[in-house]
Design a protein around this motif. Structure first.
Motif, PDB file in Angstrom:
ATOM      1  N   ARG A  28      18.731  51.271  52.077  1.00 57.77           N
ATOM      2  CA  ARG A  28      20.011  50.682  52.452  1.00 57.77           C
ATOM      3  C   ARG A  28      20.838  51.697  53.240  1.00 57.77           C
ATOM      4  O   ARG A  28      20.855  52.879  52.917  1.00 57.77           O
ATOM      5  N   GLU A  29      21.507  51.190  54.250  1.00 60.79           N
ATOM      6  CA  GLU A  29      22.398  52.056  55.005  1.00 60.79           C
ATOM      7  C   GLU A  29      23.714  52.247  54.262  1.00 60.79           C
ATOM      8  O   GLU A  29      24.268  51.314  53.680  1.00 60.79           O
ATOM      9  N   ASN A  30      24.191  53.482  54.293  1.00 62.45           N
ATOM     10  CA  ASN A  30      25.514  53.810  53.757  1.00 62.45           C
ATOM     11  C   ASN A  30      25.728  53.276  52.333  1.00 62.45           C
ATOM     12  O   ASN A  30      26.618  52.456  52.093  1.00 62.45           O
ATOM     13  N   ARG A  76      27.134  52.952  48.679  1.00 63.98           N
ATOM     14  CA  ARG A  76      28.513  53.223  48.279  1.00 63.98           C
ATOM     15  C   ARG A  76      28.629  54.347  47.270  1.00 63.98           C
ATOM     16  O   ARG A  76      29.643  55.037  47.210  1.00 63.98           O
ATOM     17  N   ARG A  77      27.606  54.549  46.457  1.00 65.54           N
ATOM     18  CA  ARG A  77      27.694  55.563  45.409  1.00 65.54           C
ATOM     19  C   ARG A  77      26.332  56.188  45.142  1.00 65.54           C
ATOM     20  O   ARG A  77      25.297  55.641  45.523  1.00 65.54           O
ATOM     21  N   THR A  82      25.950  64.615  51.132  1.00 60.74           N
ATOM     22  CA  THR A  82      25.147  64.686  52.348  1.00 60.74           C
ATOM     23  C   THR A  82      23.710  65.044  51.994  1.00 60.74           C
ATOM     24  O   THR A  82      23.482  65.947  51.183  1.00 60.74           O
ATOM     25  N   SER A 142      20.133  52.378  61.700  1.00 65.69           N
ATOM     26  CA  SER A 142      20.280  53.797  62.017  1.00 65.69           C
ATOM     27  C   SER A 142      19.253  54.648  61.297  1.00 65.69           C
ATOM     28  O   SER A 142      18.806  55.676  61.823  1.00 65.69           O
TER      29      SER A 142
END
Length: 564
Positions: free
Chosen positions: A6-8, A10-11, A137, A374
């Motif tokens: 999954r992109e981005n 949340r946690r 990151t 992405s």
């Protein structure tokens, strides 16, 4: 279908569960005794977690970590990370959208220690802090404080880079359990999208080998059934006619009739054996498999990203120039993939495999990727970077070979020229000998010739002043009399009309020799091998050759480089 990730997200953490194991054969199935946060309400996931946490009976004499994946309707994976302790009737599970096995296994150990600690509030405090922490990151250090002066510290893997040994536990386990030949065999079978079973008594090894086998396909991804540890209630998946990659505990596999499974590739990770009805390794281009084996056996690949890079380089050899088959359509302004051009661009030995590759879903997904993804685009850029790096290495190797050759030429240039001379035809060798001898004769009689020349100049001067005087060596027509000579040991002089020398009466004196290229009807130069030319080289050119020279070895360069 794009990336499975999954992109981005949340946690960092989606949910924590404690799962109670089954209560004997025929008893109550496994269930979730507690979870965090209590607001997590994905019922489909919660229903599957107990069955994948306790997939089947297995030996549990040491702490074991393993993982499973749950696929959503949009083909994205939710990872489940499990910790089984010997003698315990429960297991701890973490759910996340991130494939960070190492940090979650470490977090499971930390939570297990807090659960058995003196302060039961530390477990909840730690879970709350981890749940609220921002996603770090990839590749960075993470420090999460909780309670009073307590911290959880870990390193986040970078899933955008190649996995390394020993940091990646799955790849390390796979490399230690399976030898080079069998890793290549499984890699080939995955490229041909076979039905693949990996088996082991230990679920930790089973899970690691399945995850690592999929990992080395990067940047391509397995597009079919993928189950790192098969739950007992899903055993019928082994009968599915479509491709799959499934890890099956040894105890469960013995309960399945192999005749019912049909044609399948089976890797026994405990015995390090592969059984297959196919010749997939032999069907790959020999150049690719030979390079892959050599890179995997290299001692340099036991540490770092060497193993993963060896498989990536194999994929570069197979599909690295796929972009050259992309074409732009003017009518609808779209970029399309030309299958015929892709095959034609392959070396002849790879074209048969390229035609098969075009039929595989794993490659079709790679070519027809979603450019808005992405994560997938990052993977593609990494592949293209490896293509460029490999090309530069290949170019550097060619350059190195070239300079080694040129250095050898510089060192042994004299020997090369001697060899060339020794192999020339006898006529040329005779001419060289004649020229050398003639040059020595010219040098020996040079002084005598010079004196004779000076004397004749004086006679010519007298002839200008009084044309009635005629030297004995000039006839009445003003043309030089022939004198018999055995060899052209001294220069000759030819009188030319005034118009030939700009209107001035005189003679042109030449001091070197070259083969006569034009014949004057008024003289007898047809009978002479050599004619006079301008210059001061002192060399004579034989009639059988236009020129003769020996190149300097220090000036020899196949690419136009001059050493001076």
């Amino acid at each position: 279908m794009g990336s499975r990730l999954r992109e981005n997200p949340r946690r960092l953490l989606e949910c924590w569960c404690e799962v109670v194991g089954p209560q004997g054969e025929g008893g109550r199935p496994p269930w979730i005794s507690q979870k965090f946060p209590s607001t997590y309400t994905d019922e489909e996931v919660l229903k599957s977690v107990p069955q994948f946490t306790f997939p089947c009976p297995f030996e549990n004499t040491t702490i074991q970590h393993f993982s499973f994946v749950l696929t959503s309707l949009d083909s994205k994976w939710t990872y489940g990370f499990c910790r089984h302790a010997p003698g315990s009737h429960t297991a701890l599970v973490l759910l996340s959208h991130l494939p960070w096995h190492e940090i979650f296994y470490k977090l499971l150990n930390h939570l297990a220690d807090l659960r058995g600690g003196d302060d039961p509030g530390d477990l909840t405090a730690c879970l709350q802090s981890v749940y609220k922490a921002p996603v770090p990151t990839p590749g960075s250090e993470v420090t999460i404080p909780y309670a009073s002066n307590k911290f959880f510290v870990g390193t986040c893997p970078d899933h955008y880079k190649l996995p390394t040994i020993p940091e990646n536990r799955n790849l390390l386990e796979y490399y230690n359990a399976v030898d080079v030949e069998n890793m290549v065999a499984i890699f080939a079978s995955m490229l041909f999208e076979r039905r693949i079973i990996i088996t082991s008594r230990r679920v930790s090894r089973l899970s690691a080998c399945v995850q690592a086998a999929n990992l080395v396909l990067w940047p391509m991804q397995w597009q079919h059934i993928f189950i790192p540890v098969l739950p007992q209630h899903l055993v019928d998946y082994l009968l599915a006619p479509m491709p799959f990659l499934i890890g099956v505990a040894s105890g469960l596999l013995t309960k399945v009739q192999m005749e019912d499974i049909g044609e399948a590739v089976i890797l026994d990770a405990d015995a390090n054996t592969v059984s297959s009805p196919f010749q997939d390794t032999a069907s790959l281009p020999q150049e690719v498999t030979a390079t892959l084996r050599r890179n995997l056996r290299s001692a340099h690949n036991t540490i770092g990203d060497g193993v993963a890079r060896a498989f990536l380089r194999a994929l570069v050899q197979l599909i690295g120039n796929y972009k050259e088959a992309l074409q732009f359509r003017e009518d609808d302004k779209k970029i399309t993939f030309c299958r015929e051009r892709f095959v034609a661009l392959r070396p002849l030995a790879m074209q048969s495999f390229a035609e098969k590759l075009l039929q595989l879903q794993i490659f079709q997904q790679f070519i027809g990727r979603d450019f808005s993804d992405s994560i997938q685009e990052t993977n593609i850029r990494r592949l293209e970077l490896e293509v460029n790096l490999l090309g530069e290495r290949s170019g550097s190797k060619v350059k190195q070979q070239y300079w080694q050759f040129v250095t050898s030429v510089r060192k042994d240039g004299g020997a090369i020229i001697k060899t060339m001379k020794s192999k020339t035809n006898p006529a040329v060798k005779s001419a060289v000998k004649s020229v050398t001898k003639g040059g020595k004769q010219v040098k020996e009689k040079g002084r005598q010739t010079y004196k004779e020349f000076r004397g004749r100049l004086r006679d010519l001067q007298q002839l200008r002043e009084d044309p009635r005087t005629s030297p004995s060596w000039v006839n009445g027509e003003g043309v030089m009399q022939k004198k018999p000579r055995s060899a052209p040991t001294s220069p000759t002089i030819t009188r030319r009309p005034r118009s030939a020398v700009g209107g001035a009466r005189g003679f042109v004196v030449k001091t070197t020799y070259k083969r006569a290229t034009q014949v004057n009807s008024r003289d007898d130069s047809r009978n002479r091998k050599y004619d006079l030319i301008e210059g001061n080289s002192g060399l004579m050119s034989p009639a059988s050759t236009d020129s003769l020279s020996t190149p300097s070895p220090q000036s020899l360069d196949l690419m136009g480089v001059y050493w001076g």
